[in-house]
Design a protein around this motif. Structure first.
Motif, short mmCIF file in Angstrom:
data_model
loop_
_atom_site.label_atom_id
_atom_site.label_comp_id
_atom_site.label_asym_id
_atom_site.label_seq_id
_atom_site.Cartn_x
_atom_site.Cartn_y
_atom_site.Cartn_z
N LYS A 24 -103.29 19.60 158.97
CA LYS A 24 -102.79 20.96 159.19
C LYS A 24 -101.41 21.12 158.60
N LYS A 25 -100.54 20.11 158.83
CA LYS A 25 -99.21 20.16 158.25
C LYS A 25 -99.28 20.23 156.73
N GLU A 26 -100.19 19.40 156.17
CA GLU A 26 -100.33 19.37 154.72
C GLU A 26 -100.83 20.72 154.21
N ASN A 27 -101.79 21.33 154.95
CA ASN A 27 -102.32 22.63 154.55
C ASN A 27 -101.23 23.69 154.58
N HIS A 28 -100.39 23.67 155.61
CA HIS A 28 -99.32 24.64 155.71
C HIS A 28 -98.33 24.48 154.55
N CYS A 29 -98.03 23.26 154.19
CA CYS A 29 -97.11 23.02 153.07
C CYS A 29 -97.75 23.45 151.75
N ASP A 30 -99.06 23.24 151.64
CA ASP A 30 -99.75 23.68 150.43
C ASP A 30 -99.70 25.20 150.28
N VAL A 31 -99.84 25.90 151.41
CA VAL A 31 -99.77 27.36 151.38
C VAL A 31 -98.38 27.81 150.90
N LEU A 32 -97.33 27.15 151.41
CA LEU A 32 -95.98 27.49 150.97
C LEU A 32 -95.80 27.26 149.48
N LYS A 33 -96.34 26.16 148.97
CA LYS A 33 -96.23 25.87 147.55
C LYS A 33 -96.90 26.97 146.72
N GLN A 34 -98.08 27.39 147.15
CA GLN A 34 -98.78 28.45 146.42
C GLN A 34 -98.01 29.76 146.48
N VAL A 68 -97.12 31.71 158.17
CA VAL A 68 -95.98 31.89 157.28
C VAL A 68 -95.00 32.92 157.85
N ARG A 69 -93.72 32.63 157.77
CA ARG A 69 -92.66 33.56 158.15
C ARG A 69 -91.89 33.96 156.89
N VAL A 70 -91.53 35.22 156.83
CA VAL A 70 -90.88 35.79 155.63
C VAL A 70 -89.51 36.32 156.00
N LEU A 71 -88.55 36.11 155.11
CA LEU A 71 -87.19 36.61 155.31
C LEU A 71 -86.66 37.13 153.98
N LEU A 72 -86.10 38.34 154.00
CA LEU A 72 -85.46 38.93 152.82
C LEU A 72 -83.96 38.97 153.05
N PRO A 159 -83.35 41.38 146.78
CA PRO A 159 -83.10 40.38 147.83
C PRO A 159 -83.71 39.03 147.48
N LYS A 160 -83.18 38.00 148.12
CA LYS A 160 -83.78 36.67 148.01
C LYS A 160 -84.94 36.58 148.99
N LEU A 161 -86.06 36.07 148.51
CA LEU A 161 -87.23 35.89 149.36
C LEU A 161 -87.25 34.46 149.88
N LEU A 162 -87.21 34.32 151.22
CA LEU A 162 -87.25 33.01 151.87
C LEU A 162 -88.54 32.89 152.68
N LEU A 163 -89.12 31.69 152.66
CA LEU A 163 -90.37 31.43 153.35
C LEU A 163 -90.28 30.15 154.17
N ARG A 164 -91.02 30.12 155.25
CA ARG A 164 -91.12 28.89 156.03
C ARG A 164 -92.41 28.92 156.85
N ALA A 165 -92.87 27.73 157.23
CA ALA A 165 -94.01 27.57 158.12
C ALA A 165 -93.61 26.63 159.24
N GLU A 166 -93.97 26.96 160.46
CA GLU A 166 -93.54 26.18 161.61
C GLU A 166 -93.96 24.72 161.50
N LYS A 167 -95.16 24.45 160.96
CA LYS A 167 -95.70 23.10 160.94
C LYS A 167 -95.49 22.38 159.62
N CYS A 168 -94.71 22.99 158.72
CA CYS A 168 -94.35 22.30 157.49
C CYS A 168 -92.87 21.96 157.56
N THR A 169 -92.57 20.74 157.94
CA THR A 169 -91.19 20.34 158.19
C THR A 169 -90.59 19.50 157.08
N GLN A 170 -91.40 19.00 156.16
CA GLN A 170 -90.91 18.15 155.08
C GLN A 170 -90.51 18.99 153.87
#
Length: 246
Positions: A24-34, A68-72, A159-170
């Protein structure tokens, strides 16, 4: 025997849970990469005059955005401001939250203030694939021009687009991507690590044309005002003298 069987099942369950958690962590990080590779940000100014609307459009891809969480992050120039009282009055009619890094004085002219930063959190209850944020923007009064120009230009950067996922910590494993610290939510209780979308070559700023006074006309205007005032005073005195008005 039953005890040994129970121990084996418990061990298998633990191993399966660990593998599933890792996947799940790996999947969340993969989503962020995409998302970092395919998302886009664009801005547009609407309306005319001193009071405008800055519309920011964000297109996120792929479609699986549940975690995914989004911040501008807007870095505003000193030539404009946003009205916190106006934003508060519109809070019931928008699906995004905003946090400002400092208090804003609505009355100061441009040359007596500085730029500021706002953090915009779109869609707090979920992240749709297409996001549109409309922020009312107001131009400040500027110093008069000394070279005869009637307008001055205020550049507003996207604006700068920032992204994060709760379970992607690396996040440090994301090569060629910038990791920044920013408030986790609009309540500003703590900061989190966010991944910043790389700068896009076609992502240009928008320009706001603000009318300014002409400093070279100060002396003629003052002289003309004084002359008209003196003529009116002489005319008024003559009328009062002629009609014996005391």
């Amino acid at each position: 025997m039953y005890l040994a069987l129970f121990a084996v099942l418990a061990c298998l369950s633990t191993c399966y849970g660990s593998i599933e958690k890792g996947e799940k962590k790996e999947n969340h990080c993969d989503v962020l990469k995409q998302l970092l590779e395919s998302s886009t940000v664009s801005v547009e100014l609407r309306k005319n005059g001193f009071h405008r609307e800055l519309v920011t459009s964000v297109e996120l891809s792929p479609d699986d955005l549940r975690w995914v969480r989004v911040l501008l992050v807007h870095r505003w120039p000193r030539g404009v401001y946003v009205d916190p009282y106006q934003l508060a009055s519109l809070s019931d009619h928008r699906d995004w939250k905003i946090l400002m890094d400092s208090a804003i004085d609505l009355e100061l002219p441009a040359h007596k203030t500085s730029g500021f930063i706002t953090y915009v959190y779109p869609a707090p209850e979920g992240t749709p694939r297409l996001i549109e944020v409309t922020i009312p923007v107001h131009a400040r009064y500027h110093e008069p021009s000394f070279d005869g120009k009637a307008f001055t230009s205020v550049e507003i950067e996207p604006p700068k687009l920032l992204l994060r996922a709760e379970k992607c910590t690396q996040l440090q494993s994301f090569e060629f991507h910038t990791v920044v610290e920013a408030p986790c939510t609009h309540k500003n209780h703590s900061t989190c690590a966010w991944l910043q979308l790389p700068h896009q070559q076609d992502q240009g700023s928008v320009s706001l044309q603000v009318p300014v006074g002409d400093e070279s006309l100060v002396i003629p205007v003052c002289a003309g005002t004084l002359l008209v005032t003196m003529i009116c005073c002489v005319g008024l005195f003559k009328y009062m003298w002629t009609h014996r008005i005391v």
